[in-house]
Design an enzyme around this catalytic site. Structure first.
Site, PDB file in Angstrom:
ATOM      1  N   THR A   1      -0.019   5.348   0.721  1.00 14.88           N
ATOM      2  CA  THR A   1      -1.099   5.079  -0.224  1.00 14.88           C
ATOM      3  C   THR A   1      -0.525   4.344  -1.408  1.00 14.88           C
ATOM      4  OG1 THR A   1      -0.770   7.251  -1.168  1.00 14.88           O
ATOM      5  CG2 THR A   1      -2.577   7.011   0.391  1.00 14.88           C
TER       6      THR A   1
ATOM      7  N   LYS B   1      16.136  -0.539   4.803  1.00 15.01           N
ATOM      8  CA  LYS B   1      15.982   0.642   3.944  1.00 15.01           C
ATOM      9  C   LYS B   1      17.314   1.372   3.953  1.00 15.01           C
ATOM     10  CE  LYS B   1      13.109   4.687   2.974  1.00 15.01           C
ATOM     11  NZ  LYS B   1      11.967   5.523   3.353  1.00 15.01           N
TER      12      LYS B   1
ATOM     13  N   THR C   1       7.190   3.265   4.003  1.00 19.15           N
ATOM     14  CA  THR C   1       8.489   2.592   3.842  1.00 19.15           C
ATOM     15  C   THR C   1       9.463   2.833   4.990  1.00 19.15           C
ATOM     16  OG1 THR C   1       9.307   4.453   2.540  1.00 19.15           O
ATOM     17  CG2 THR C   1       8.390   2.577   1.333  1.00 19.15           C
ATOM     18  N   ASP C   2       9.302   3.926   5.729  1.00 22.29           N
ATOM     19  CA  ASP C   2      10.339   4.271   6.711  1.00 22.29           C
ATOM     20  C   ASP C   2      10.637   3.147   7.693  1.00 22.29           C
ATOM     21  OD1 ASP C   2      10.727   6.667   5.542  1.00 22.29           O
ATOM     22  OD2 ASP C   2      10.301   7.896   7.310  1.00 22.29           O
TER      23      ASP C   2
END
Lengths: 473, 650
Positions: A129, A285, A206-207
């Site tokens: 979100t 990441k 984001t993962d």
């Protein structure tokens, strides 16, 4: 058939379904739902409170209530002597107009764009979100994705663009599959071909955001405008969330960047000041929780958004190929949005079982193996015969390095040379994650193993460079 | 004008919220040490923004803070800060030691521990929490504090994380140190009590002693903070934060009694004059920048120079308020002052109002021009002007109009900050309970009876018993024992008393009365750490320094003239004098003063002692000098017949 859990931003109706066993029975018997005001007497206390949802993993011996003070507490079921519903939860119609008036941060109103229309940006939401509302009554956090919600949450956006939000998916990014990449790529293509937009922003968990960024980099070729993925490392229900600045940065970059292509825009440091824009195939990441978890590997971020300006990092252009923006033309734009997921990524480690490579499942299920080897691109001697068999059976075997930084160079040591001899293909400085995405795309978009192998060794979207710049890590 | 109302007649109710730091080694949600430092090496900047609630509204206090548009700079130090304090890593499990302490405190106060503890996030966006919320959990409800048989009700007991330490705030950048963020605190909220400020203070003192009796709480300045909810009859509750010392608390209560009662008197007078919200409070607001640019006022000039000379002034018409903005029912209590405090929140200097103008370099010409622009025709109408950076002025104007309307109802519910001189100043509107939501990063913690039973053995002895024992054991009077108990140095006192041969009353008086007196001189006790104090007493015990030197050493350190005990000893010229040297010095003094010895005999002792002290003060214990001198003088007199040998008086 893939089931896509596309969820419009409609409130999840609250029931007692989070409760189970004894507590569920009690609440159902009394006709009590989450959000209701209830009165409870226990052996030593009395409360008037609101019934709250229970975590799915929590036990069935407690019910959770919110006291008037705002605190939640759990009440043990066995202590309850009396429980009754006092008041039903009321579903209020949500309006954000008041808050728009209330919050005047940034100061600018739509009036700024009276003379000329603002640049338009399409915002495709896939999960996570970027803006949310908290229901302090139940503690629930809901996505706020309508345009008015977005402007209410992040009023500064008004200054930079007119944003058309659209909810495509609502998934934690660890649940995304190559089929989702296809879906996203097609949606982006639709927006691009409409010719209405200065840029496309994709909000993403984001993962696995860097996998999707890679996928789009291969699927969307000759993009006329920037496509920018953006996420948040602190969820947007927190005042300290990085979501707003990331989205503002992504918006400014989408509007002002001279270059098109697929990018990831996230915090450049722990501070809320600079947003770094990374090339989609060169980003990773690298931290579980920090705001600046996303880093460009073996290069600097391609641009930095500072305040309202975009600073391109000029030296980068010697190492990577960036396409000039062309707002009006999408004639050369090509979409190849299919992926074939028959690729496996194997990380080599001491004690790695070579038999894994010759297992029957391997041969029947996969068309390519991406090895994440040690150092310059090595695996143990015992693996060599097994890899050789795999290659002979038609499997493509590619080498990347688990060092992340640097490129593989398999001519330096015997092991590397032996691997080259049996047909292992080195992928230079392609990141392991990018390599697997690329292999999935290549397999789906080539007509023979030979052409697939050839494509894997060609630079398509800056995933493979020829220069490793000297820089402080 | 002063009304003839005796403040004694004002009925005040005071509810305490005590925040006591716990003496745990580690923080509440990570393994960093609870140690204050100024040795910051890591810096980062953040902005906080309000989060929207489901009703589309922002929390009033949160919005208020965000309106100030601050950038926050954080200072962190290794050891006391990690990624958790930086809001870059999820919180770890709740510190068990802190949780146990909170449970023990709850049992001590007969409070009912909840069955399952849920960690909550309480939205706070002034920057004092990097996350934008404070993590807090309700541990227990109800219970009571016993004060000489009278029961003062306990409302709630919470365990929460302390906030970051404010370093500075220049109006645009606010700076915080993160060493204190996450230190565990117990928050105890008591039922409101009424009575005289002195009696009310007794409640706070008793609760403080009860907590200290557990030996599980931190001591020293800043380790305990009282928030006090103060209300008078017919007024709203005002929350005063940041009261650190009990003598400050009495003054704060007295000040608030007058302020709140004064505001009620003003409201009554407004009502009598038939002023209500409909008459037109803030019905006209005009830009008066041009009018005021002709003023000679330095304040006005400074405000206009704000924001690259783009400062503006706005005037608000307030119908029917003439004479009421400057009206003082009690000295210095007036609406005008409340308004000035309010706009300071927006980084503006203050307000001018028609009751005080013309003055301050604003002439009657300008006053008339403002009146004309605002269409102030009636003598009963007033105006308020405020100036500075444009966006701030706009926020301030809204807030001023709201505040002027509130004047009709007397006391607004707000949060105020205590000042050092025992007054209070506006800090923000009171926040509602509606700004809490669950901390989903931490699972709920069930509390079972077995745990509570095991902890009930660890309920501390009552504090009065501990004081009695302390007095008895160290042969001190009760008052001194109380002072030691109330001081930050109880454990240190016991350590010194148990490990040295120094008189406990001497140690106690140095650690309490003497340190307090140095503190009253404006010196900082924080500069003198426990190791330094211990070191000084150990030197005394070894005979290296004399009793008289202890306070002198403390003073050197607290005046920042010396950084270590060694430096202080050297600066004071205290060199250890051994037995041999002492003998030699006294012999020399006797020799030099032989004429007095001969003429006065034993009566020369007083003079000789004075001479010895002037050389040996601080280096050798006075009693020791006394005994050596006495012995030598007696020997001298005995060996010299003809000298006077009558008894001397010391």
């Amino acid at each position: 058939m893939l089931e896509i859990n596309a969820l419009p931003n409609e409130e999840k109706k609250l029931t007692v379904s989070e409760y189970k066993g004894k507590s569920l029975t009690l609440l159902t018997d009394k006709g009590i739902s989450v959000g209701d005001t209830i009165k409870i007497s226990t052996s030593d206390n009395e409360f008037i409170a609101i019934l709250m949802p229970r975590y799915e993993s929590a036990d069935e011996n407690h019910i959770v209530v919110k006291l008037k003070s705002g605190y939640n507490i759990g009440i043990e079921l066995s202590k309850i002597q009396f429980i009754t519903k006092v008041d039903q939860r009321s579903y209020q119609n949500v309006s954000t107009n008041d808050s728009l008036l209330q919050i005047r941060r940034g100061g600018a109103q739509h009036d700024d764009w009276k003379k000329e229309p603002p640049p338009r940006i399409a915002l495709i939401s896939t999960g996570g979100t970027i803006a949310s509302r908290i229901d302090y009554r139940t503690g629930g956090v809901h996505a706020a994705l309508s345009a008015s919600d977005l402007y209410a949450s992040i009023p500064e956006l008004v200054k930079h663009a007119s944003i058309d939000p659209e909810v495509l998916l609502n998934e934690y990014s660890e649940n995304l599959k190559p089929e989702h990449w296809t879906l996203i790529a097609n949606k982006v293509s639709e927006k691009v071909r409409s010719g209405k937009y200065h840029g496309i922003i994709i909000s993403h968990g984001t993962d696995t955001m860097h996998y999707t960024a890679s996928a789009l980099s291969f699927a969307l070729q000759n993009l006329p405008i920037p496509v920018v993925l953006v996420g948040a490392q602190r969820s947007s229900d927190r005042p300290s969330s990085d979501a707003a600045l990331n989205l503002i940065g992504a918006t400014i970059f989408s509007v002002k960047s001279n270059y098109s292509g697929v990018f990831v825009a996230m915090h450049a440091s722990s501070s809320d000041d600079v947003i770094a824009c990374h090339i989609g195939t060169r980003v990773r990441k690298n931290h579980t929780s920090r705001r600046d978890a996303f880093e460009s590997i073996d290069m600097m971020p391609v641009a930095l958004v500072k305040g309202e300006s975009v600073e391109m990092q000029p030296p980068q252009q010697r190492y990577v190929k960036l396409q000039e923006r062309n707002n009006s033309g999408h004639n050369n734009f090509i979409v190849k949005s299919n992926f074939d997921s028959r690729v496996i990524l194997l990380k080599y480690y001491p004690g790695f079982d070579p038999d894994l490579l010759s297992h029957s499942i391997m041969r029947s299920t996969y068309r390519a193996i991406i090895l994440e080897g040690t150092g310059l691109g090595h695996v143990s001697r015992e693996c060599i015969p097994k890899i050789q068999k795999a290659v002979e059976s038609g499997m493509m075997v590619f080498m990347t390095s688990q060092c992340i930084w640097g490129r593989v160079r398999m001519t330096v040591y015997d092991t590397g040379r032996d691997l080259l001899d049996i047909g292992v293909i080195p992928l230079s400085d392609t990141l392991p994650e990018t390599a697997i995405v690329k292999a999935m795309w290549v397999i789906a978009n080539s007509n023979s193993t030979e052409s697939a192998k050839k494509m894997m060794q060609e630079n398509i979207a800056n995933e493979m460079t020829t220069v490793t710049p000297i820089m402080d890590k | 004008m002063i009304l003839a109302i005796n403040p004694e007649c004002i009925n005040v109710k005071v509810g305490f919220e005590i925040h006591q730091q716990l003496a745990t080694e580690n923080k509440l949600f990570c393994s960093c040490k609870c140690e204050e430092t100024e040795n910051y090496k890591i810096f980062f900047k953040r902005n906080l923004r309000p989060t929207q609630s489901e009703l589309g509204m922002y929390d009033a206090a949160a919005l208020f803070e965000s309106n100030k548009m601050h950038t926050i700079k954080y200072h962190a130090a290794a050891g006391s800060c990690c990624l958790v304090e930086a809001d870059e890593e999820p919180p770890h499990e709740v510190n068990r030691e802190a949780l146990e302490t909170a449970l023990i405190v709850s049992l001590t106060l007969h409070s009912k521990v909840v069955d399952e503890i849920h960690v909550m996030r309480k939205i706070v966006i002034d920057g004092s929490n990097t996350s934008g919320f404070q993590r807090t959990m309700l541990i227990a409800n109800g219970g009571y504090l016993d004060i000489n048989g009278k029961k003062i009700g306990v409302q709630t007991i919470c365990l929460e994380e302390d906030a970051a330490k404010l370093i500075s705030d220049n109006g645009t950048i606010r700076e915080y140190g993160l060493d204190r963020l996450g230190v565990p605190l117990v928050e105890i909220a008591l039922e409101p009590v009424s009575g005289k400020p002195q009696e009310i203070m007794q409640v706070a003192r008793t609760l403080g002693r009860l907590l200290r009796a557990s030996k599980r709480v931190a001591r020293g300045l800043g380790s305990i903070r009282q928030d006090v909810n103060i209300s008078v009859d017919n007024g709203n509750v005002v929350e005063v934060k940041g009261v650190q010392q009990l003598d400050q608390l009495i003054k704060v209560i007295e000040y608030e009694m007058l302020r709140q009662h004064g505001l009620i008197l003003i409201a009554q007078k407004l009502k009598k004059n038939n002023i209500n919200a409909e008459v037109g409070i803030g019905d006209r607001i005009e830009d008066v920048t041009n009018i005021l640019s002709k003023s000679t006022s330095k304040v006005v000039k400074k405000s206009l120079a704000d924001d690259d000379n783009k400062g503006v002034f706005k005037a608000i018409r307030v119908k029917g308020f003439s004479g009421m903005i400057g009206f003082e029912p009690y000295p210095d209590i007036r609406i005008g002052k409340q308004l000035s405090e309010l706009v300071r929140f927006y980084g503006l200097g203050g307000v001018f109002h028609s009751d005080e103008l013309p003055n301050y370099g604003i002439g009657s010409e300008q006053v008339d021009a403002i009146k004309k622009k605002l269409q102030v025709v009636d003598d009963t109408d007033a105006f308020v002007i405020v100036g500075g950076q444009r966006d701030r002025v706009e926020f301030a104007v809204d807030a001023l109009v709201k505040r002027l309307k509130m004047a009709l109802n007397g006391v607004p519910a707000e949060t105020r900050a205590a000042t050092f001189d025992g007054k209070t100043t506006f800090s923000r509107p009171r926040s509602g309970s509606g700004r809490m939501y669950p901390e989903t990063d931490i699972q709920p913690i069930p509390i079972n009876n077995a745990l509570l039973d095991s902890l009930s053995d660890r309920i501390p002895r009552p504090w009065d018993e501990i004081i009695d024992t302390l007095a008895k054991k160290h042969r001190m009077n009760k008052k001194l024992a109380e002072q030691v108990f109330d001081s930050p140095y109880l454990s240190l006192f016991e350590e010194i008393a148990n490990s040295t041969k120094i008189q406990p009353t001497f140690i106690a008086s140095k650690l309490t009365e003497d340190l307090v007196s140095l503190q009253r001189q404006g010196l900082d006790t924080a500069l003198l750490n426990e190791n330094m104090i211990l070191d000084a007493f150990e030197r005394l015990n070894a005979g290296i320094v004399a009793k008289e030197s202890i306070v002198l050493i403390f003073e050197k350190i607290m005046k920042k003239e010396s950084k270590t005990i060694d430096e202080a000893v050297a600066a004071l010229g205290i060199m250890p004098v051994n037995e041999q040297e002492l003998q030699r010095i006294i012999d020399k003094i006797l020799e030099e003063n032989m004429s007095i010895v001969k003429s006065k005999g034993i009566a020369s002792f007083g003079t000789l002692m004075g001479r010895c002290m002037s050389v040996l003060r601080g280096k050798v214990d006075g009693e020791k000098i006394n005994s050596v001198l006495k012995q030598k003088l007696e020997q001298l007199l005995a060996s010299n017949t003809g000298l006077k040998t009558q008894e001397y008086q010391d």
